[in-house]
Design a protein around this motif. Sequence first.
Motif, PDB file in Angstrom:
ATOM      1  N   ASP A  38      -7.141   4.670   2.503  1.00 31.74           N
ATOM      2  CA  ASP A  38      -7.518   6.064   2.648  1.00 31.74           C
ATOM      3  C   ASP A  38      -6.441   6.868   3.614  1.00 31.74           C
ATOM      4  OD1 ASP A  38      -9.207   5.846   0.844  1.00 31.74           O
ATOM      5  OD2 ASP A  38     -11.058   6.540   2.045  1.00 31.74           O
ATOM      6  N   LEU A  39      -6.249   6.208   4.603  1.00 26.95           N
ATOM      7  CA  LEU A  39      -5.362   6.859   5.714  1.00 26.95           C
ATOM      8  C   LEU A  39      -3.879   6.969   5.210  1.00 26.95           C
ATOM      9  CD1 LEU A  39      -4.905   8.227   8.303  1.00 26.95           C
ATOM     10  CD2 LEU A  39      -4.579   5.740   9.435  1.00 26.95           C
ATOM     11  N   LYS A  40      -3.353   5.606   4.605  1.00 30.81           N
ATOM     12  CA  LYS A  40      -2.263   5.540   3.981  1.00 30.81           C
ATOM     13  C   LYS A  40      -1.977   6.752   2.905  1.00 30.81           C
ATOM     14  CE  LYS A  40       0.947   2.879   1.168  1.00 30.81           C
ATOM     15  NZ  LYS A  40       0.813   3.283   0.002  1.00 30.81           N
ATOM     16  N   ASN A  41      -2.853   6.648   2.045  1.00 29.62           N
ATOM     17  CA  ASN A  41      -2.760   7.870   0.943  1.00 29.62           C
ATOM     18  C   ASN A  41      -2.698   9.408   1.678  1.00 29.62           C
ATOM     19  OD1 ASN A  41      -2.718   6.082  -0.978  1.00 29.62           O
ATOM     20  ND2 ASN A  41      -4.715   5.967  -1.434  1.00 29.62           N
ATOM     21  N   GLU A  42      -3.466   9.624   2.642  1.00 34.57           N
ATOM     22  CA  GLU A  42      -3.591  10.730   3.063  1.00 34.57           C
ATOM     23  C   GLU A  42      -2.280  11.137   3.652  1.00 34.57           C
ATOM     24  OE1 GLU A  42      -5.854  13.240   3.224  1.00 34.57           O
ATOM     25  OE2 GLU A  42      -4.759  14.391   4.641  1.00 34.57           O
ATOM     26  N   LEU A  43      -1.543  10.036   4.265  1.00 31.74           N
ATOM     27  CA  LEU A  43      -0.358  10.521   5.022  1.00 31.74           C
ATOM     28  C   LEU A  43       0.964  10.232   4.192  1.00 31.74           C
ATOM     29  CD1 LEU A  43      -1.178   8.723   8.529  1.00 31.74           C
ATOM     30  CD2 LEU A  43      -1.325  11.109   7.972  1.00 31.74           C
ATOM     31  N   ASN A  44       0.694   9.816   3.140  1.00 35.93           N
ATOM     32  CA  ASN A  44       1.989   9.391   2.187  1.00 35.93           C
ATOM     33  C   ASN A  44       2.538   8.267   2.802  1.00 35.93           C
ATOM     34  OD1 ASN A  44       2.655  10.082  -0.537  1.00 35.93           O
ATOM     35  ND2 ASN A  44       2.721  12.569   0.070  1.00 35.93           N
ATOM     36  N   GLY A  45       1.915   7.408   3.176  1.00 33.57           N
ATOM     37  CA  GLY A  45       2.577   6.187   4.081  1.00 33.57           C
ATOM     38  C   GLY A  45       3.300   5.550   3.289  1.00 33.57           C
ATOM     39  N   GLU A  46       4.449   4.784   3.799  1.00 35.34           N
ATOM     40  CA  GLU A  46       5.434   3.723   2.960  1.00 35.34           C
ATOM     41  C   GLU A  46       4.837   2.622   2.637  1.00 35.34           C
ATOM     42  OE1 GLU A  46       8.625   2.959   5.570  1.00 35.34           O
ATOM     43  OE2 GLU A  46       9.623   4.945   5.461  1.00 35.34           O
ATOM     44  N   LYS A  47       3.890   2.129   3.617  1.00 31.72           N
ATOM     45  CA  LYS A  47       3.389   0.667   3.339  1.00 31.72           C
ATOM     46  C   LYS A  47       2.212   0.549   4.043  1.00 31.72           C
ATOM     47  CE  LYS A  47       5.626  -3.775   4.020  1.00 31.72           C
ATOM     48  NZ  LYS A  47       6.510  -4.410   4.781  1.00 31.72           N
ATOM     49  N   ILE A  48       1.255  -0.667   3.637  1.00 33.47           N
ATOM     50  CA  ILE A  48       0.254  -0.968   4.195  1.00 33.47           C
ATOM     51  C   ILE A  48       0.196  -2.744   4.427  1.00 33.47           C
ATOM     52  CG2 ILE A  48      -1.538  -0.977   2.393  1.00 33.47           C
ATOM     53  CD1 ILE A  48      -3.631  -0.105   3.986  1.00 33.47           C
ATOM     54  N   VAL A  49      -0.162  -3.333   5.437  1.00 33.68           N
ATOM     55  CA  VAL A  49      -0.202  -4.630   5.652  1.00 33.68           C
ATOM     56  C   VAL A  49      -1.655  -4.978   5.886  1.00 33.68           C
ATOM     57  CG1 VAL A  49       0.521  -6.568   6.628  1.00 33.68           C
ATOM     58  CG2 VAL A  49       2.170  -4.740   6.369  1.00 33.68           C
ATOM     59  N   VAL A  50      -2.280  -5.804   5.113  1.00 33.17           N
ATOM     60  CA  VAL A  50      -3.811  -6.106   5.370  1.00 33.17           C
ATOM     61  C   VAL A  50      -3.860  -7.560   5.761  1.00 33.17           C
ATOM     62  CG1 VAL A  50      -5.846  -6.240   3.978  1.00 33.17           C
ATOM     63  CG2 VAL A  50      -4.376  -4.219   3.575  1.00 33.17           C
ATOM     64  N   HIS A  51      -4.791  -7.708   6.851  1.00 31.80           N
ATOM     65  CA  HIS A  51      -5.232  -8.984   7.139  1.00 31.80           C
ATOM     66  C   HIS A  51      -6.590  -9.069   6.806  1.00 31.80           C
ATOM     67  CE1 HIS A  51      -1.478  -9.463   9.040  1.00 31.80           C
ATOM     68  NE2 HIS A  51      -1.511  -8.305   9.486  1.00 31.80           N
ATOM     69  N   GLU A  52      -7.061  -9.448   5.841  1.00 31.49           N
ATOM     70  CA  GLU A  52      -8.336  -9.640   5.578  1.00 31.49           C
ATOM     71  C   GLU A  52      -9.411 -10.390   6.271  1.00 31.49           C
ATOM     72  OE1 GLU A  52     -10.114  -8.291   2.763  1.00 31.49           O
ATOM     73  OE2 GLU A  52      -8.523  -7.537   1.446  1.00 31.49           O
ATOM     74  N   LYS A  53      -8.728 -11.523   6.738  1.00 29.39           N
ATOM     75  CA  LYS A  53      -9.499 -12.430   7.610  1.00 29.39           C
ATOM     76  C   LYS A  53     -10.034 -11.553   8.893  1.00 29.39           C
ATOM     77  CE  LYS A  53      -9.139 -16.836  10.006  1.00 29.39           C
ATOM     78  NZ  LYS A  53      -8.082 -17.541  10.873  1.00 29.39           N
ATOM     79  N   PHE A  54      -9.130 -10.841   9.586  1.00 32.31           N
ATOM     80  CA  PHE A  54      -9.581 -10.067  10.778  1.00 32.31           C
ATOM     81  C   PHE A  54     -10.000  -8.652  10.411  1.00 32.31           C
ATOM     82  CE2 PHE A  54      -5.951 -13.062  11.721  1.00 32.31           C
ATOM     83  CZ  PHE A  54      -6.756 -14.010  12.608  1.00 32.31           C
ATOM     84  N   LYS A  55     -10.111  -8.391   9.174  1.00 31.75           N
ATOM     85  CA  LYS A  55     -10.586  -6.969   8.988  1.00 31.75           C
ATOM     86  C   LYS A  55      -9.634  -5.887   9.480  1.00 31.75           C
ATOM     87  CE  LYS A  55     -15.342  -8.097   7.945  1.00 31.75           C
ATOM     88  NZ  LYS A  55     -16.634  -8.552   8.651  1.00 31.75           N
ATOM     89  N   THR A  56      -8.406  -6.186   9.676  1.00 32.47           N
ATOM     90  CA  THR A  56      -7.509  -5.223  10.277  1.00 32.47           C
ATOM     91  C   THR A  56      -6.409  -4.923   9.183  1.00 32.47           C
ATOM     92  OG1 THR A  56      -5.903  -7.063  11.139  1.00 32.47           O
ATOM     93  CG2 THR A  56      -7.913  -6.016  12.398  1.00 32.47           C
ATOM     94  N   ALA A  57      -5.720  -3.800   9.534  1.00 31.52           N
ATOM     95  CA  ALA A  57      -4.742  -3.265   8.618  1.00 31.52           C
ATOM     96  C   ALA A  57      -3.696  -2.444   9.358  1.00 31.52           C
ATOM     97  CB  ALA A  57      -5.120  -2.607   7.265  1.00 31.52           C
ATOM     98  N   VAL A  58      -2.369  -2.413   9.051  1.00 26.00           N
ATOM     99  CA  VAL A  58      -1.726  -1.804   9.626  1.00 26.00           C
ATOM    100  C   VAL A  58      -0.889  -0.779   8.558  1.00 26.00           C
ATOM    101  CG1 VAL A  58       0.749  -1.599  11.135  1.00 26.00           C
ATOM    102  CG2 VAL A  58      -0.759  -3.730  11.033  1.00 26.00           C
ATOM    103  N   VAL A  59      -1.243   0.555   8.914  1.00 23.41           N
ATOM    104  CA  VAL A  59      -0.489   1.571   7.952  1.00 23.41           C
ATOM    105  C   VAL A  59       0.856   1.739   8.737  1.00 23.41           C
ATOM    106  CG1 VAL A  59      -0.748   3.973   7.080  1.00 23.41           C
ATOM    107  CG2 VAL A  59      -2.865   2.709   7.494  1.00 23.41           C
ATOM    108  N   ILE A  60       1.932   1.551   7.794  1.00 21.29           N
ATOM    109  CA  ILE A  60       3.217   1.994   8.108  1.00 21.29           C
ATOM    110  C   ILE A  60       3.532   3.251   7.574  1.00 21.29           C
ATOM    111  CG2 ILE A  60       5.858   1.219   8.068  1.00 21.29           C
ATOM    112  CD1 ILE A  60       4.388  -1.861   8.078  1.00 21.29           C
TER     113      ILE A  60
END
Length: 421
Positions: free
Chosen positions: A70-92
Motif C-alpha cells: 500500500d505504501l509503495k502505491n501511495e508513494l508511487n514507489g519504484e520497487k518493493i523487495v519482499v522477504h516473506e520468511k521474515f515478514k519484512t519488505a523494503v519499499v524503494i
Amino acid sequence: RKVSKAMREQLLDKIPKDLIDLLKAIEKIAKKRKEKVYMVGGIVRDIILGIPNKDIDIVVEGEGIAFAWDLKNELNGEKIVVHEKFKTAVVIVDKDLKIDVATSRVEYYEYPTSLPSVDYGSIREDMYRRDFTINSLALEVDYQKFGELVDFFNGYRDIQNREIRILHNFSFVEDPTRIIRAFRFASRYDFKIEEETERFLKDAVENGFLKKISWPRVKNEFKIILGDKNPEKALNFLEKYDVLKNIHHNIKLTEKMKKHLEELNSLGEMFSQLKLKKWIMAFLILMEDLKSDEIELIFNKFSFSQDFRKKYEFGIKKRSEALSKLKKADKNSEIYDTLNEISFEVLMLIYLEGKKSSREKIRKFIFDLSKIKPLVTGADLISVGYKPSPEFRKILEDALYRQLDYKGITKEQLMSNINKF
Ligand code: ATP
C-alpha cells in the motif's frame, strides 16, 4: 512510559519537513488499514540527537508486507523487495529514499519474562529485542498520537545521559555482535558504555562469545565502523577490549595505523570526487603490517569476491614496491606506468605513506594522467595495416607514453612514428 505534550512538540520540531510528509503518508495508510505503525530504531535515536539519518525503519502491528505494498502505491514507489520468511519488505521510493517495513512479531511465549502490554501490543516485544536502550525507541505514526515517543526502557534518558545500556543481562550472550555494535555507537556518538553493561560485555568477550558470531555479521559491522567518520576511535575500543585479536591474532592497531586512519579523514574531502569507499581504505590500513598469507586468510574469512581480491590483494602486496619506484619516477610515463594498475583505494595508502614529492605525483596521476584519452587507438593501427597481435598493446602503450611525455604532440606525429616502426 510518559510523554509530555511539550516533548512531543519538541520532537516534531526536530523532524525534517520531508520526513514529516512521509510520515503523514504512512499515517494515512495506517488509518485505512486500521493498523498501528511506528517509526523505530536508529532514526528515532538520531532525530533526538539532531543527526541526519536516511534509513527509515517502520514497524507495523499487523500485516507488514501488505502495508508495504500500500505504501509503495501511495508513494508511487519504484520497487518493493519482499522477504516473506521474515515478514519484512523494503519499499524503494527512489534512489535516495528507501523504507524498511517490518511486522511486529507476536510470539509472546518465547519471552515469558516480559508481559505484553495491552496498550502497545507487540511493539514492546519488538523493542525488547533491540540491542541497546538508545535503539529501543519508537515514534507513534498514529492518527491520534502522531509524534509521541514510545519509550519502554528509558532510551530517551540514556540518550540524554549519553550512555549505551543493554536491555537485559543476557544481551551480549544472546547476540555477541552487540559487543562490536556497542563500540560502534560509543565512538560514533561519543557515548560511554554504562558500567554494568561494560561488565557484561567484558564477561562475554572473556568467555569466548565473539567466536560465535558469523563472519558475514562481523564483516557487516566492520564495514560500518570503518566507513564511519572516526574509525580509529571504535578500533581503539576494539583493540582495548581484545575484539580485534579475535578477528585475527596478528591484527594490532599500531600508532602508524592510527595516524593513517586519522589522516584518512582529511583525505576524504580532498578526494571526495573520486567516490572511494572509505571502509575499504580503512580496512586496507588495518592490513598494513600483515604478511601475504595472513591477508589472504582474512580475505577468505570475509569472503571477498574475486574482483575485490584482484583489485586490492594485489595492490597491497605491490604497495611498497610501487612507492620506491614512484620516488625514482620523473617522466609522466614513468609515473603512469608505476601507478596505472593499482586501484585508487590502494593509491591512497601509498599516498599516506609517501612524502611530499610522491604525493604530488599521485595527485598528478589521479587528476591528470589517468584521465588522458589516448590519441592513438587500436582502430588507427588497423587502418595503417597492423593486424591485432600481442605487439599491438606495446605499440599503443608506447604511443600513449609519448603522448604523456611530450605535451602538445599531435596524433599525426604519433602515427608517423608508428609507421616508421
Ligand atoms: P546506523 O545509523 O549505523 O544504521 P542503526 O541503529 O540504524 O545505525 P542498524 O544496524 O541499521 O543500526 O540496525 C537498525 C536497528 O535494528 C537498530 O537501531 C537496532 O534497534 C536493531 N538492531 C540491529 N542489530 C541488532 C542486534 N544485533 N541486536 C538487536 N537489535 C539490533
